[in-house]
Design a protein around this motif. Sequence first.
Motif, PDB file in Angstrom:
ATOM      1  N   SER A   2      25.604  47.082  -4.697  1.00  0.00           N
ATOM      2  CA  SER A   2      25.170  46.651  -3.364  1.00  0.00           C
ATOM      3  C   SER A   2      24.719  47.830  -2.518  1.00  0.00           C
ATOM      4  O   SER A   2      23.714  47.747  -1.798  1.00  0.00           O
ATOM      5  N   ARG A   3      25.458  48.923  -2.588  1.00  0.00           N
ATOM      6  CA  ARG A   3      25.063  50.115  -1.829  1.00  0.00           C
ATOM      7  C   ARG A   3      23.714  50.644  -2.303  1.00  0.00           C
ATOM      8  O   ARG A   3      22.867  51.042  -1.492  1.00  0.00           O
ATOM      9  N   LYS A   4      23.515  50.656  -3.610  1.00  0.00           N
ATOM     10  CA  LYS A   4      22.233  51.139  -4.143  1.00  0.00           C
ATOM     11  C   LYS A   4      21.076  50.270  -3.664  1.00  0.00           C
ATOM     12  O   LYS A   4      20.018  50.779  -3.274  1.00  0.00           O
ATOM     13  N   LEU A   5      21.279  48.966  -3.702  1.00  0.00           N
ATOM     14  CA  LEU A   5      20.205  48.058  -3.289  1.00  0.00           C
ATOM     15  C   LEU A   5      19.885  48.220  -1.806  1.00  0.00           C
ATOM     16  O   LEU A   5      18.713  48.335  -1.418  1.00  0.00           O
ATOM     17  N   LEU A   6      20.921  48.208  -0.970  1.00  0.00           N
ATOM     18  CA  LEU A   6      20.682  48.324   0.469  1.00  0.00           C
ATOM     19  C   LEU A   6      20.048  49.667   0.812  1.00  0.00           C
ATOM     20  O   LEU A   6      19.108  49.735   1.618  1.00  0.00           O
ATOM     21  N   ARG A   7      20.542  50.724   0.192  1.00  0.00           N
ATOM     22  CA  ARG A   7      19.987  52.049   0.495  1.00  0.00           C
ATOM     23  C   ARG A   7      18.519  52.122   0.089  1.00  0.00           C
ATOM     24  O   ARG A   7      17.697  52.679   0.828  1.00  0.00           O
ATOM     25  N   TRP A   8      18.188  51.565  -1.066  1.00  0.00           N
ATOM     26  CA  TRP A   8      16.788  51.589  -1.503  1.00  0.00           C
ATOM     27  C   TRP A   8      15.904  50.817  -0.527  1.00  0.00           C
ATOM     28  O   TRP A   8      14.851  51.300  -0.112  1.00  0.00           O
ATOM     29  N   HIS A   9      16.348  49.616  -0.152  1.00  0.00           N
ATOM     30  CA  HIS A   9      15.567  48.815   0.801  1.00  0.00           C
ATOM     31  C   HIS A   9      15.445  49.534   2.146  1.00  0.00           C
ATOM     32  O   HIS A   9      14.370  49.542   2.761  1.00  0.00           O
ATOM     33  N   LYS A  40      23.264  50.948  13.939  1.00  0.00           N
ATOM     34  CA  LYS A  40      22.670  50.480  15.201  1.00  0.00           C
ATOM     35  C   LYS A  40      21.939  49.153  14.994  1.00  0.00           C
ATOM     36  O   LYS A  40      22.016  48.248  15.832  1.00  0.00           O
ATOM     37  N   HIS A  41      21.230  49.069  13.885  1.00  0.00           N
ATOM     38  CA  HIS A  41      20.540  47.810  13.554  1.00  0.00           C
ATOM     39  C   HIS A  41      21.556  46.681  13.391  1.00  0.00           C
ATOM     40  O   HIS A  41      21.352  45.564  13.891  1.00  0.00           O
ATOM     41  N   LEU A  42      22.651  46.978  12.725  1.00  0.00           N
ATOM     42  CA  LEU A  42      23.676  45.965  12.490  1.00  0.00           C
ATOM     43  C   LEU A  42      24.321  45.525  13.805  1.00  0.00           C
ATOM     44  O   LEU A  42      24.562  44.324  14.017  1.00  0.00           O
ATOM     45  N   ALA A  43      24.575  46.471  14.705  1.00  0.00           N
ATOM     46  CA  ALA A  43      25.163  46.131  16.006  1.00  0.00           C
ATOM     47  C   ALA A  43      24.224  45.228  16.801  1.00  0.00           C
ATOM     48  O   ALA A  43      24.665  44.271  17.458  1.00  0.00           O
ATOM     49  N   TRP A 100      27.133  56.168   3.067  1.00  0.00           N
ATOM     50  CA  TRP A 100      26.835  55.000   2.243  1.00  0.00           C
ATOM     51  C   TRP A 100      28.047  54.549   1.434  1.00  0.00           C
ATOM     52  O   TRP A 100      28.229  53.358   1.185  1.00  0.00           O
ATOM     53  N   GLN A 101      28.893  55.467   1.028  1.00  0.00           N
ATOM     54  CA  GLN A 101      30.056  55.126   0.214  1.00  0.00           C
ATOM     55  C   GLN A 101      31.076  54.293   0.980  1.00  0.00           C
ATOM     56  O   GLN A 101      31.971  53.697   0.381  1.00  0.00           O
ATOM     57  N   LEU A 120      29.256  43.740   3.492  1.00  0.00           N
ATOM     58  CA  LEU A 120      28.393  44.270   4.545  1.00  0.00           C
ATOM     59  C   LEU A 120      26.946  44.418   4.064  1.00  0.00           C
ATOM     60  O   LEU A 120      25.998  44.014   4.755  1.00  0.00           O
ATOM     61  N   CYS A 121      26.780  44.966   2.871  1.00  0.00           N
ATOM     62  CA  CYS A 121      25.424  45.205   2.358  1.00  0.00           C
ATOM     63  C   CYS A 121      24.654  43.900   2.172  1.00  0.00           C
ATOM     64  O   CYS A 121      23.482  43.787   2.575  1.00  0.00           O
ATOM     65  N   MET A 122      25.306  42.916   1.557  1.00  0.00           N
ATOM     66  CA  MET A 122      24.608  41.664   1.284  1.00  0.00           C
ATOM     67  C   MET A 122      24.381  40.842   2.547  1.00  0.00           C
ATOM     68  O   MET A 122      23.416  40.083   2.634  1.00  0.00           O
TER      69      MET A 122
END
Length: 270
Positions: A20-27, A42-45, A67-68, A74-76
């Motif tokens: 999940s971390r890899k996918l979110l970070r790539w996007h 900030k985007h999430l807030a 990221w870790q 959270l990522c999904m």
Amino acid sequence: MPDEALQAAFEIKAACDDISRKLLRWHWEEKPGAHSVDALMKHLAQRQKESPDYYERLPELNGRTGWQQLDTTLCMRILLDPEKDAARPLDLLGNTPHPAAARRACNAVRMARNEAAHASDKTAAAQAAIRFNEAVEELEAGYEGTALTTGDLEKYYRLAEDFLSRCGASETIEPQKKAEDEAPRRQKSQKSGSTSRKRQSGGNRAASGRGTSGRSRNASGRNSRSRQNMQTTARRKKRQRTQSRALTVVLLAVVLLGLLVRAWTMGLMK
């Protein structure tokens, strides 16, 4: 629940978090704008304010600077965000080569992680292992060559095989694979049988058509002969009527002639 299955379920959850971390970070790094974790927070807030129902019951966000520190939940939540009421929608999944496949992959990872997190016995752990195996297959379809390298996918496939074996799910997954492999053959056989039946049906229809055509031609011939016979009979009757009228005229002429001769003869005798 056996310790081995419990440990495998824990590792499935950790593997899903890593994916999940890899996918979110790539996007996140593929989109325009800032790519830091701080910008992500900030985007999430902002999205929590805009869509409080969608982002309810999230883990505490304070202090997350790397990221870790992000997990699958959270990522999904970010990746699968429908952004219906977002002031500045990012459409992270929509900006991929295969958006639908990417969405299926994210959902599959989320489901595998949930199964592993709630596993309470060997059966549940086996189900989590099966879900993880399915997730890896979806990841290959949606992210090979983009967020995940071939090496990443090979590693996850090895993990999936290991989890299946340790959770006792190999006995379950093998019959499923066999059934999936046999399904195309059955479909091909059914199509072949259907084609054969169609050919037979087509032949029967053709034969029926030929029979119908033959009967039609025979009936047409009979009708033609009948019309010819009727026409011949009509001509014969017409000739008979003409001959009868001619004979009548001749007889009348003879009678009149006889009367005239008689009258003339009687006049001479006087």
